[in-house]
Design a protein around this motif. Structure first.
Motif, short mmCIF file in Angstrom:
data_model
loop_
_atom_site.label_atom_id
_atom_site.label_comp_id
_atom_site.label_asym_id
_atom_site.label_seq_id
_atom_site.Cartn_x
_atom_site.Cartn_y
_atom_site.Cartn_z
N MET A 2 0.70 -1.06 -0.30
CA MET A 2 0.26 -0.27 0.06
C MET A 2 0.39 1.28 0.15
N ALA A 3 0.45 2.07 -0.43
CA ALA A 3 1.34 3.67 -1.02
C ALA A 3 1.27 4.37 0.25
N ALA A 4 2.14 4.75 0.80
CA ALA A 4 2.52 5.71 2.51
C ALA A 4 0.94 6.58 2.48
N LYS A 5 0.44 6.92 0.58
CA LYS A 5 -0.29 8.30 0.99
C LYS A 5 -1.74 8.18 0.67
N ASP A 6 -1.69 6.23 0.79
CA ASP A 6 -2.85 5.13 1.19
C ASP A 6 -3.34 4.88 2.79
N GLU A 7 -1.99 4.90 2.88
CA GLU A 7 -1.73 4.03 4.54
C GLU A 7 -2.25 5.69 4.94
N LEU A 8 -1.55 6.52 5.14
CA LEU A 8 -2.03 7.93 5.54
C LEU A 8 -3.60 8.15 5.66
N GLY A 9 -4.23 8.35 4.54
CA GLY A 9 -5.66 8.56 4.46
C GLY A 9 -6.43 7.34 5.36
N ARG A 10 -5.53 6.45 5.19
CA ARG A 10 -6.96 5.29 6.50
C ARG A 10 -6.56 5.92 6.88
N ALA A 11 -5.52 6.20 8.10
CA ALA A 11 -5.19 6.33 9.57
C ALA A 11 -5.99 7.71 9.52
N GLY A 12 -5.81 9.04 8.79
CA GLY A 12 -7.07 9.77 8.96
C GLY A 12 -8.15 9.50 8.63
N GLU A 13 -8.45 8.35 8.62
CA GLU A 13 -9.46 7.79 8.78
C GLU A 13 -10.41 7.66 9.50
N GLN A 14 -9.56 6.93 10.21
CA GLN A 14 -9.90 5.88 11.46
C GLN A 14 -9.94 7.25 12.55
N ARG A 15 -8.88 7.53 12.12
CA ARG A 15 -8.99 8.88 13.78
C ARG A 15 -9.91 9.56 13.63
N ALA A 16 -10.45 10.10 12.19
CA ALA A 16 -11.55 10.87 12.17
C ALA A 16 -12.91 10.26 12.51
N ALA A 17 -12.94 8.62 12.49
CA ALA A 17 -13.70 7.79 13.15
C ALA A 17 -14.20 8.10 14.67
N ASP A 18 -12.99 7.54 15.03
CA ASP A 18 -12.74 7.72 16.60
C ASP A 18 -13.40 9.36 17.53
N HIS A 19 -12.54 9.78 16.44
CA HIS A 19 -13.09 11.47 17.12
C HIS A 19 -14.42 11.60 16.83
N LEU A 20 -15.93 10.96 15.80
CA LEU A 20 -17.35 11.23 15.50
C LEU A 20 -17.29 10.71 16.43
N ILE A 21 -16.80 9.21 16.86
CA ILE A 21 -17.54 8.43 18.26
C ILE A 21 -17.51 9.46 19.49
N ARG A 22 -15.89 9.56 19.48
CA ARG A 22 -17.14 10.16 21.25
C ARG A 22 -17.30 11.72 20.91
N GLN A 23 -18.30 12.53 20.18
CA GLN A 23 -18.57 13.32 20.00
C GLN A 23 -20.47 12.24 19.71
N GLY A 24 -20.72 11.74 20.17
CA GLY A 24 -21.73 11.69 20.04
C GLY A 24 -22.41 10.88 18.47
N TYR A 25 -21.46 10.67 17.13
CA TYR A 25 -21.85 10.25 16.31
C TYR A 25 -22.46 8.76 16.10
N THR A 26 -23.07 8.39 15.56
CA THR A 26 -23.59 6.88 15.25
C THR A 26 -22.96 6.55 13.74
N LEU A 27 -21.92 5.91 13.14
CA LEU A 27 -21.43 5.10 11.89
C LEU A 27 -22.23 4.54 11.50
N LEU A 28 -22.48 5.01 10.06
CA LEU A 28 -23.55 3.58 9.27
C LEU A 28 -23.39 3.05 8.12
N ASP A 29 -22.06 4.00 7.74
CA ASP A 29 -20.97 3.39 7.00
C ASP A 29 -19.91 4.23 6.40
N ARG A 30 -19.05 3.21 5.78
CA ARG A 30 -17.27 4.03 5.36
C ARG A 30 -16.90 3.25 4.67
N ASN A 31 -15.85 4.16 3.84
CA ASN A 31 -16.24 4.42 2.09
C ASN A 31 -16.92 3.08 0.75
#
Length: 120
Positions: A1-30
């Motif tokens: 996997m390219a470094a750019k793709d790894e960066l993007g995936r890591a960012g999306e995971q951090r964003a998902a964790d942030h949203l859950i802490r803010q009270g969001y319910t994740l319904l779908d990803r990608n």
């Protein structure tokens, strides 16, 4: 996997964790369809949020939110309506809105995270 793709995936995971802490319910990803991809779909209260995540190692080439121009917003709206049509049971009469999360830093796990709600 390219470094750019790894960066993007890591960012999306951090964003998902942030949203859950803010009270969001994740319904779908990608979620993909013929028009493109939605990074995250989440519900919070009366809103259904389509969330674009942009991760950058630095602001040398511009702030992450600069990548979300009018054309990108129009495409996100189109994708939001397509997702809602494909998932009527999850949409549950909630109002749609666009949101963006930008993460800037060499390591997305500790980089600066900014969350814009309701991009209109």
């Amino acid at each position: 996997m390219a470094a750019k793709d790894e960066l993007g995936r890591a960012g999306e995971q951090r964003a998902a964790d942030h949203l859950i802490r803010q009270g969001y319910t994740l319904l779908d990803r990608n979620w993909r369809c013929g028009q493109g991809e939605i990074d995250i779909v989440a519900a919070r209260g009366a809103h259904l949020a389509v969330i674009e995540v942009k991760t950058r190692r630095s602001a040398a080439f511009g702030h992450p939110f600069e990548a979300i121009d009018d054309r990108k917003r129009r495409r996100l709206w189109s994708l939001a309506f397509a997702w809602r049509a494909a998932h009527p049971d999850l949409a549950d009469g909630r109002a749609l809105r666009l949101e963006a999360i930008g993460i800037t830093g060499a390591d997305p796990a500790v980089g600066v995270l900014e969350h814009l709600v309701d991009l209109a």
